[in-house]
Structures are given as C-alpha cells and as structure tokens.
Design an enzyme around this catalytic site. Sequence first.
Site, PDB file in Angstrom:
ATOM      1  N   SER A  59      -9.304   1.503   3.482  1.00 29.05           N
ATOM      2  CA  SER A  59      -8.238   2.267   2.593  1.00 29.05           C
ATOM      3  C   SER A  59      -7.365   1.484   1.871  1.00 29.05           C
ATOM      4  O   SER A  59      -6.385   1.895   1.092  1.00 29.05           O
ATOM      5  CB  SER A  59      -7.560   3.273   3.464  1.00 29.05           C
ATOM      6  OG  SER A  59      -6.687   2.477   4.585  1.00 29.05           O
ATOM      7  N   LYS A  83       0.888  -1.321  -0.089  1.00 35.64           N
ATOM      8  CA  LYS A  83      -0.156   0.027   0.067  1.00 35.64           C
ATOM      9  C   LYS A  83       0.804   1.300   0.111  1.00 35.64           C
ATOM     10  O   LYS A  83       1.965   1.189   0.644  1.00 35.64           O
ATOM     11  CB  LYS A  83      -1.048  -0.094   1.258  1.00 35.64           C
ATOM     12  CG  LYS A  83      -1.998   1.220   1.226  1.00 35.64           C
ATOM     13  CD  LYS A  83      -2.735   0.779   2.632  1.00 35.64           C
ATOM     14  CE  LYS A  83      -3.618   2.063   2.797  1.00 35.64           C
ATOM     15  NZ  LYS A  83      -4.388   1.598   3.962  1.00 35.64           N
ATOM     16  N   SER A  93      -9.525  -0.927   7.235  1.00 33.04           N
ATOM     17  CA  SER A  93      -9.007  -0.868   6.019  1.00 33.04           C
ATOM     18  C   SER A  93      -8.317  -2.151   5.625  1.00 33.04           C
ATOM     19  O   SER A  93      -7.849  -2.149   4.662  1.00 33.04           O
ATOM     20  CB  SER A  93      -8.139   0.214   6.242  1.00 33.04           C
ATOM     21  OG  SER A  93      -8.846   1.682   6.328  1.00 33.04           O
TER      22      SER A  93
END
Length: 472
Positions: free
Chosen positions: A155, A80, A179
């Site tokens: 996220s 990420k 997330s």
Amino acid sequence: MKSEILYQDATGLAELIRTRKISPVEVVQAHLDRIEAVNPKVNAIVTVAEDALRAAKAAETAVLQGHELGPLHGVPFTVKDSIDTAGVPTQRGSLIFKGRVPDIDATSVARMKKAGGILLAKTNLPEFSYSFETVNLLSGRSNNPWDLERTPGGSSGGESAAIAAGMSPIGLGTDLGNSLRGPAAQTGIVSLKATHGRVPMTGIWPRAPRRFWHVGPMARSIRDLALAFSQLCGPDGQDAFATSTVQFDAGTGYSLLKPHRQLRVGWMVEPGFGPVDPEVVATVEAAVEALKNVGCLVEPVRIPALARDFANDVFNRLHVMEMKREFAEATAGHHPDGLYKTTTKMLARPDVSMKDYIDAELAAERLRDGYAEFFTRYDALITHVLPIPAHKHGIDALTINGQTLDVSYIRGAAVPLNVTGLPGISMRFGTSKEGLPISVQIVSSWQAESTILHLATMLESVSPVRGLRPDI
C-alpha cells in the site's frame, strides 16, 4: 546541478547542505519543480506541504548562522497519506476522510522533523492502506515510473513511486503484510521493515491488527535507511508495542557493524513461499554469489515451519476480523458508492471461525519458533521479496510457472515477517527482460537490524543495478 540534487540520496544532500555547497531552498525547490513536471504522469503525490519552502528558508538561515544541525537538516521527505501530519491533510485514500487535517504529527513524522527533515508532500495509497495496488476514489491511481502501465505496488505505492521518480529523496511508508518491501521492489528503491515495535505507530491509521503493522523508511540508499532508522526507533510512551530500548546509531554505531567473524547466511526461494518466476530466482542466486564473493558463508536452506504453515494463509485468517471491525466503524453511515472496491470486499468477507482463528494463532507461534531455530545457526536469510516483477494494473490473479494464483500470493515471501515481527530489507539486485526492477529480501533475527543493514551495504557496493533510474 538540479539533476544531481534530484538523484542524490538524503545522506549526501544533508552533507552538501551542512558544508554549504547547496542550500535547503535549492533542494526543496528542485523537488517541487520535479513534482510539477513528473507527478501528472505518475500520480504519486497527493498533497504538497504549503510551508515546505518557508521551512527550507529557515533551515538555510540556521546553516548560515552556524546553529547545531540535525542529521537530516534541510532534507525534504515525503510521507504516506495514512500517517498524520500536523496542518497538512491526511486523507487515508478515502472520500470519507477528504479534507481531514490532523493537529499533531505522528511520532515518526515528528522524529524526522526533529532530525532536521522538511516535510515536502503526502503520497498516494489505496483506501485505508488495504490493497496490493495504489488506487482509490479520492486521488486516483499511481503508476510505476519504470512502466506507467504497471503498478508501483501497495500500500505504500505512492511513496515508492515518488522516490523512484526523483520527486523525493526519502520518505515514510507503512507495512501490514508487504507494503514497505513490495512497493520498494516494484520500483527499484530500498526499504526497511524493522522488528515489530521498534518504530512507534502512534498517529497512524488503521492500527488493527496492531501486532502486524509497521512504519518505516523508504529511500534510494542503504545508508539512508540506517540514518532514518536511527532517528525513528525507540519508545514514545504511547505505543505499547514500542518498548525496545535497544539503540541504533547510524553514525558511530553503524560504522562499527563489521563483524569479527564470517557471517553465515541461508538462502531460499521455496518451499513455503509459493511459486517464483525464474528471473526472480536468478536474481536471488546472483545476490547469493555476490555475498560469497565478499566473504560470507552462504548456503541453501529450508525452514520446515514455512512449509508446514503457509504464512499467507495464516495471515489471512488472523487479520480479517480485526480489520473488518476497524473498517466497519470508519465507514458506518456512509454509502457503499463512496468506498473503493477493496474496502467493500473486506467488509463482505465472511468471519473466521473461532477454531480457525485459534489454529492460525498456533500456526503463527510455530512460524516464530521455526525462525528462532533457524537464527541459532544463521545470521541472516536471503529470499525474494515478490515472486514476479511489477505487474500490470488491475489484475486479480497471478500466473507463475504455469500456475494461476490469487493475487494475495504476491506477498508469500514478505508476509512471514509480519506474522513473526522479524526485520527485513528490500533492495534491488536485478532487472527483468522487460527492464523492470527485481529485488531481494534480507532478513535477520529480532532486533538485529544492524546485521541486515551491513549485508545490504555489502550487496549495494557490488550491485549490478546501482545507479539505474527510470526514464521519465
């Protein structure tokens, strides 16, 4: 062979590389080709690591020369884009950080590399990792491989979409309130949010509020979660929350997880989490029956603390002031037009009064106490992850069982684990009438990750959805 590579799990790829049945170069190239073919539709990958093939060639040489190999030797992984990667841009989904290239890997990335993993690419996220949907002004919107008109979550939505679409076998995401587990549920992969502090957050931004942030693995198999966690956990001498010296061995230790007594598992979908779609309830009930059939004692439960203090409201009162300050410092001097709407909304939120903040801290303590009491009687808890399957892009509200709710209710069953620091696994166990993944959440007491990994392994072995993949 390429299709076999793309949907093989990381543990399997490592074994094939170790036994010289495939080469790291083949594996990395197959994933690079897949990114080229699929990413224009999904938009999960934001940066490809330029030296991935070079690293794969070095890994191949190590195999041929008989060097000692790490448990993930030659296996590509994605990260990420809020997690620092040395020499590879980490732009945090924001125009403010466009072109930012760290000098040092985050601890979690360094540990994946030490295990032999090869950094393949960085994945998309909402600006500053703060939204239920993965979209920003820098790299655009990510789409769900199961339905491009739907979100892969937030996220860690870019990471979940990349793994689900076969662009990566395993990766790293972060979790503030949902997330890791929410995006995994929306795309049908698996993820582990370990006990708070088990995996250091060093080299990841934002850090505030530190007591809620987690970093963890996302993958396509439970054994991959166990393997990655065994490499990621443990203090690094920099993150003061990462103090646990409890070891987890995904090899010898993990194989000895079978308990010497019947596991007691409670399950619930409400009250305390908000309304839940009937298809999601049915999936949880199917997982409950599956666990009964493999020998667990499973029964419906209630945790009174969850009904007294709605964890989503508690979380909202606790995190706003700290995140506002972090965001304000990062955006100082930048024009609002360069910020995505979720950031500007956060900055515009009113401060929480001291009374409400203290009340929320006391509520968080009650929630921790409530779970502590529950785990004196049960080994694990089964719930839903999300109250609905993946939703359409751009929504601000949810309608569930005739009730219209703020979109933040989507994390109703996930956020209690952030408020309390408990570990949880998200794994698919059903399919909606529209063909979308539906997942369950397996929760254990603090630092009992081995328990939920064992239960998840049992569920995986009887899963009605094992092997399903998006047609993209």
